[in-house]
Design an enzyme around this catalytic site. Structure first.
Site, short mmCIF file in Angstrom:
data_model
loop_
_atom_site.label_atom_id
_atom_site.label_comp_id
_atom_site.label_asym_id
_atom_site.label_seq_id
_atom_site.Cartn_x
_atom_site.Cartn_y
_atom_site.Cartn_z
N ARG A 191 89.43 62.78 77.44
CA ARG A 191 89.24 64.16 77.00
C ARG A 191 90.52 64.76 76.42
O ARG A 191 90.46 65.60 75.51
CB ARG A 191 88.79 64.98 78.21
CG ARG A 191 88.45 66.39 77.91
CD ARG A 191 87.85 67.19 79.06
NE ARG A 191 87.94 66.64 80.38
CZ ARG A 191 88.27 67.33 81.48
NH1 ARG A 191 88.59 68.60 81.35
NH2 ARG A 191 88.29 66.77 82.65
N ASN A 245 133.66 54.40 60.98
CA ASN A 245 133.41 55.74 61.51
C ASN A 245 132.10 56.24 60.93
O ASN A 245 132.00 56.50 59.73
CB ASN A 245 134.56 56.67 61.10
CG ASN A 245 135.02 57.55 62.24
OD1 ASN A 245 134.26 57.81 63.16
ND2 ASN A 245 136.26 57.99 62.17
N TYR A 301 90.71 62.75 81.98
CA TYR A 301 91.73 63.25 81.06
C TYR A 301 92.13 62.23 80.01
O TYR A 301 92.44 62.61 78.87
CB TYR A 301 93.00 63.64 81.84
CG TYR A 301 92.90 64.90 82.65
CD1 TYR A 301 91.75 65.68 82.66
CD2 TYR A 301 93.98 65.33 83.42
CE1 TYR A 301 91.67 66.83 83.42
CE2 TYR A 301 93.92 66.49 84.18
CZ TYR A 301 92.76 67.23 84.17
OH TYR A 301 92.69 68.37 84.92
N HIS A 322 138.63 46.80 66.96
CA HIS A 322 137.43 47.53 67.38
C HIS A 322 136.19 46.63 67.44
O HIS A 322 135.11 47.10 67.79
CB HIS A 322 137.17 48.70 66.42
CG HIS A 322 138.14 49.85 66.59
ND1 HIS A 322 139.49 49.68 66.60
CD2 HIS A 322 137.93 51.18 66.78
CE1 HIS A 322 140.08 50.85 66.77
NE2 HIS A 322 139.16 51.79 66.88
N PHE A 357 130.87 62.34 62.86
CA PHE A 357 130.51 61.04 63.42
C PHE A 357 129.79 61.15 64.75
O PHE A 357 129.29 60.14 65.27
CB PHE A 357 131.78 60.20 63.62
CG PHE A 357 132.84 60.96 64.41
CD1 PHE A 357 132.69 61.20 65.76
CD2 PHE A 357 133.95 61.46 63.76
CE1 PHE A 357 133.65 61.92 66.46
CE2 PHE A 357 134.91 62.18 64.46
CZ PHE A 357 134.76 62.41 65.83
N GLU A 408 138.52 61.35 73.01
CA GLU A 408 137.07 61.38 72.77
C GLU A 408 136.40 61.64 74.13
O GLU A 408 135.89 60.72 74.78
CB GLU A 408 136.63 60.07 72.12
CG GLU A 408 137.27 59.92 70.74
CD GLU A 408 137.36 58.49 70.24
OE1 GLU A 408 136.70 57.62 70.85
OE2 GLU A 408 138.08 58.24 69.27
N TYR A 439 144.94 62.19 59.19
CA TYR A 439 144.46 61.28 60.23
C TYR A 439 143.79 60.04 59.64
O TYR A 439 142.95 60.14 58.74
CB TYR A 439 143.46 62.01 61.14
CG TYR A 439 142.76 61.07 62.12
CD1 TYR A 439 143.46 60.56 63.20
CD2 TYR A 439 141.45 60.69 61.92
CE1 TYR A 439 142.84 59.68 64.09
CE2 TYR A 439 140.82 59.81 62.79
CZ TYR A 439 141.52 59.31 63.87
OH TYR A 439 140.92 58.43 64.73
#
Length: 522
Positions: free
Chosen positions: A284, A197, A281, A85, A329, A413, A55
């Protein structure tokens, strides 16, 4: 800390990554790593020559993983992936974070499981060393299959495309290369995929968040203690015996810090027998609230350190005959702790705002709105509007990005982490928190001045004096935005915390007790 870091050999920490980015430490490739990288690159060449189907080396990407790519096209495939990309949008991320992305990618590639060429690593290091940083848009990553879009933009300059920060200006890469007399890198098979990646976008935002949140936690304890002095609260809730029977380390650390900060205080001694049973609070319960945020920070710091030294691309090359296409990844291991830390940071701001409100109510002997002539003067009424707005904005940012997933890549994906959004949101929340703490410091310093001539302990006195060096006591209305900006600076540049730590060291006080190794290092 050494001024040399050996990529692929040494353990990378948050502090070291930040120091390399700042030019304080130089990252190098040693012979052992060079051999390792060249061996891994050789494995990829063997795979291509033998036509073994792997791949991303000789197949398409994502849903095109079953599409075979010819040997002569394997190089073109890597250029195409960087260009196709590069789809990020929005403003560029801070240059420091882009530099940390370069550093963390080199460290991952240098471990020798990615098949990248030595020349590619050397060019990335050249960018780091020469402070020529790629421009990376802030939006576009879903945090799985790696931070594909931002990493693509990060590495466009390797092939002569995209833009860089060059001599302080946004510059076209081709123009920079002409001026520097360098040529684009020639990418080999798998290199484009190895570059894009990975989780380096998520990771680099986590690195900055670990540093910034730690500083905010330290400042919150110091400023909270100063507020308690101004409100004449009690230190009894910080007794170590109380926290020994509910022994969360983060709570115990904060209780110890608060007690140490308040020791030897004339203000504290002046109202021992005042008859006040217990404080609200936000005073404290500082050990419980600040302490829980400390615990979240520690979790993020631990996982960030693991990720800093991990290999997160795909496929992983063990040898020419042994490759694994897996999911290293995927950003989920970082997305969840980033979301957790976002809530922790928001809660620090939430409780800080409550202390601000208390200081302007006119309680415990303080004048209403922290100014003597209220009416003619609005005094410190309106800065709390800002803390209220910032607290609410932080609440809207607390929805966990990791709780959502939108399938991508035609369903290949089908579960993504959205961790890139988690990292960006956490840093947005910390930015708001730093302003909230600046406003609380403005209030606390004003409140303590109304307790004069009584003094606090030595550390808080040093903090108060440093604050007054930047911002004067207010007797009438003025543009408080200027005061907020000045105090915001001493919080964000960490000088407020340094002043407190220096004063503690001078008076031989150990602010972190036994917990420094657990909560004080990154």
């Amino acid at each position: 800390m050494s001024d040399i870091f050996k990529y692929g050999i040494d353990q990378l920490t948050v502090a070291t990554a930040i120091d390399i980015a700042a030019g304080k430490v130089k990252g190098i490739l040693v012979p052992e790593v060079i051999t390792r990288v060249q061996t891994s690159f050789g494995y990829v060449q063997t795979i291509v020559a033998h036509h073994t189907t792997v791949y991303g080396i000789n197949t398409g990407f994502g849903p095109l993983c079953d599409t075979k790519i010819s040997e002569e096209d394997t190089r073109a495939l890597q250029y195409n992936i960087l260009q196709s990309h590069s789809v990020g949008v929005g403003e560029p991320i801070p240059e420091e974070i882009a530099r940390i992305m370069l550093i963390t990618k080199v460290h991952a590639l240098a471990q020798g499981f990615s098949g990248a060429a030595l020349s590619t690593l050397e060019r990335i290091i050249w960018h780091i060393d020469h402070h020529i940083t790629p421009l990376v848009p802030e939006k576009g990553s879903v945090g799985a299959s790696g931070d594909l879009a931002p990493l693509s933009h990060l590495f466009l300059p390797l092939i002569g495309l995209g833009h860089v920060w060059y001599k302080g200006q946004k510059t076209d890469t081709a123009q920079m290369m002409q001026q520097e007399g360098i040529a684009p890198v020639v990418l080999g098979p798998k290199e484009g995929l190895a570059l894009i990646n990975g989780t380096q976008f998520i990771l680099s935002f986590a690195v900055k968040a670990v540093q910034r949140l730690h500083n905010a936690l330290e400042a919150a304890d110091i400023i909270g203690a100063l507020s308690l002095e101004g409100l004449m609260g009690t230190a009894k809730p910080f007794d170590p015996r109380l926290h020994a029977i509910r022994p969360f380390p983060g709570n115990q650390l904060v209780a110890h810090r608060l007690k140490t900060l308040l020791d030897h205080s004339e203000i504290m001694s002046s109202h021992v027998d005042c008859g006040r049973v217990q404080d609200p609070y936000s005073l404290r319960c500082m050990p419980q609230v600040h302490g829980a945020s400390r615990t979240a920070w520690q979790h993020l710091q631990e996982l960030t350190t693991i990720e800093l030294n991990a290999v997160t691309d795909n496929p992983i090359i063990f040898s020419a005959e042994d490759t694994i296409s897996g999911g290293n990844f995927h950003g989920q291991p970082m997305a969840l702790p980033l979301d957790y830390a976002t809530v922790a940071a928001a809660e620090l701001g939430n409780i800080s705002d409550r202390r601000c409100y208390m200081m302007i109510e006119g309680r415990y002997g303080l004048p209403k709105l922290l100014i003597q002539d209220a009416g003619l003067n609005s005094g410190f009424m309106i800065p709390q509007y800002t803390t209220a707005a910032l607290v609410t904005e932080n609440k809207t940012l607390c929805f966990p990005a990791s709780a959502d997933s939108v399938p991508t890549s035609l369903g290949q994906e089908d579960h993504v982490s959205m961790g890139s959004i988690s990292g960006r949101k956490l840093n947005q929340v910390i930015s708001n928190l730093e302003y909230i703490l600046a406003i609380e410091l403005l209030y606390a310093a004003q409140a303590v001045d109304f307790r004069r001539p009584l003094k606090s302990g030595p550390v808080l006195e040093a903090v108060h004096k440093y604050t007054r060096d930047k911002v004067s006591f207010a007797t009438k209305d003025r543009i408080f935005a200027n005061d907020i900006a000045a105090l915001h600076t001493i919080i964000t540049n960490q000088s407020l915390v340094r002043v407190a730590n220096d004063a503690a060291a001078q008076h031989q006080l150990n602010l972190n007790g036994l917990y420094n190794d657990q909560f004080g290092l990154y």
